[in-house]
Design an enzyme around this catalytic site. Sequence first.
Site, PDB file in Angstrom:
ATOM      1  N   ILE A  12      33.722  76.402  63.624  1.00 48.40           N
ATOM      2  CA  ILE A  12      33.006  75.165  63.946  1.00 48.40           C
ATOM      3  C   ILE A  12      31.587  75.209  63.396  1.00 48.40           C
ATOM      4  CG2 ILE A  12      32.271  73.606  65.792  1.00 48.40           C
ATOM      5  CD1 ILE A  12      34.442  74.835  67.566  1.00 48.40           C
ATOM      6  N   ASP A  32      26.340  87.297  63.404  1.00 50.47           N
ATOM      7  CA  ASP A  32      26.476  88.745  63.237  1.00 50.47           C
ATOM      8  C   ASP A  32      27.685  89.121  62.383  1.00 50.47           C
ATOM      9  OD1 ASP A  32      28.632  88.335  64.910  1.00 50.47           O
ATOM     10  OD2 ASP A  32      27.933  89.666  66.507  1.00 50.47           O
ATOM     11  N   SER A  35      33.044  87.886  63.559  1.00 54.85           N
ATOM     12  CA  SER A  35      34.253  87.082  63.355  1.00 54.85           C
ATOM     13  C   SER A  35      34.045  86.016  62.294  1.00 54.85           C
ATOM     14  CB  SER A  35      34.703  86.426  64.677  1.00 54.85           C
ATOM     15  OG  SER A  35      33.681  85.608  65.199  1.00 54.85           O
ATOM     16  N   TYR A 141      36.175  84.317  79.955  1.00 52.10           N
ATOM     17  CA  TYR A 141      35.627  83.414  78.936  1.00 52.10           C
ATOM     18  C   TYR A 141      35.074  82.148  79.580  1.00 52.10           C
ATOM     19  CZ  TYR A 141      35.487  79.924  75.232  1.00 52.10           C
ATOM     20  OH  TYR A 141      35.091  78.920  74.388  1.00 52.10           O
ATOM     21  N   VAL A 185      46.642  75.898  66.263  1.00 47.82           N
ATOM     22  CA  VAL A 185      47.001  75.109  65.076  1.00 47.82           C
ATOM     23  C   VAL A 185      46.965  75.991  63.833  1.00 47.82           C
ATOM     24  CG1 VAL A 185      46.355  73.154  63.613  1.00 47.82           C
ATOM     25  CG2 VAL A 185      46.203  72.952  66.110  1.00 47.82           C
ATOM     26  N   ARG A 208      47.137  70.745  75.973  1.00 47.50           N
ATOM     27  CA  ARG A 208      45.743  70.852  75.579  1.00 47.50           C
ATOM     28  C   ARG A 208      45.271  69.507  75.027  1.00 47.50           C
ATOM     29  NH1 ARG A 208      46.620  74.670  78.144  1.00 47.50           N
ATOM     30  NH2 ARG A 208      46.225  76.883  77.711  1.00 47.50           N
TER      31      ARG A 208
END
Length: 307
Positions: A12, A32, A35, A141, A185, A208
């Site tokens: 994003i 960083d 990911s 989370y 997805v 969702r």
Amino acid sequence: MRVVVTGGAGFIGSHVADAFLERGDEVLVIDDLSSGRRDRIPMQAAFTELDVADDGQLRTRLEDFAPAVICHLAAQSSVTVSVERPDLDFASNVRGTFNVCETAAELGARVIFASTGGALYGNGAPLPTPETFVAQPLSPYGASKLAGEAFVATQARFRDLPHVVLRLGNVYGPRQNPHGEAGVVAIFSRRLLDAETPIVFGHGAPTRDYVHVADVVRAFTHAADRELAGTYNVGNGKEVSVLELLDVLQRAAHTDLEPRLEPLRPGELERSSLDSQAIAESLDWRPQIEFERGIAETFHWYAAEEG
């Protein structure tokens, strides 16, 4: 406008950085690269590699850049990873957000914080869920995002700064990592392209609220342009089951693979959809990309990436 995008090498965040650059704003990406990918960082953006949990480095770089707005997207974003390693969520999603808010307050910068919708509200919420529903997160989370929201909202009140919290639905679109734990997805698209059996958790029943990344990006730019503090859901307000999503992707892929059904994993939500009326009224934002079209276009993007 000078805009910082933390997590700007990620899915994003890289789209958000692109959007502000296209408007003519000056952008600093902070990531960083744990990911995120370096090749996702726009060439026109300044870039600093650092962890937002490192208060000293973050403070120095933000003071040097002197942003007007900080779009804070740096986070550990997998529910399943958070169950296994909640300490990662605390470091990035709680400590990191605290650091961003503290320095932003000192600089008089506005924060636009990427939070979550479904993982925050939990099971038993009315559907579609309004922002007024008391959050009942099921995973570390969700809890870490709720804690981050508290710091953002407290600084907004204490410093009289128009910070914004965006509670995002299930975001999908180009650049999402198909090899991680999050992003169904992307994961399904890769499996269909490789003719591998799709693994469907919750036996396909969980729902969702899927929202395209381009619509999410517009929520960030709208929030940047309107100096209104608040917490806003960003979604389509529609429930789509995992099996329904897979059907749409299989039509786009022209495949008919039989999925493997597995139980829901710990911390995962049963149902979710978001009421986004508040952001429509306050920030003039509404989703524009229709679900089936967006899913098909996303699949074809992954197919083109494969070459």
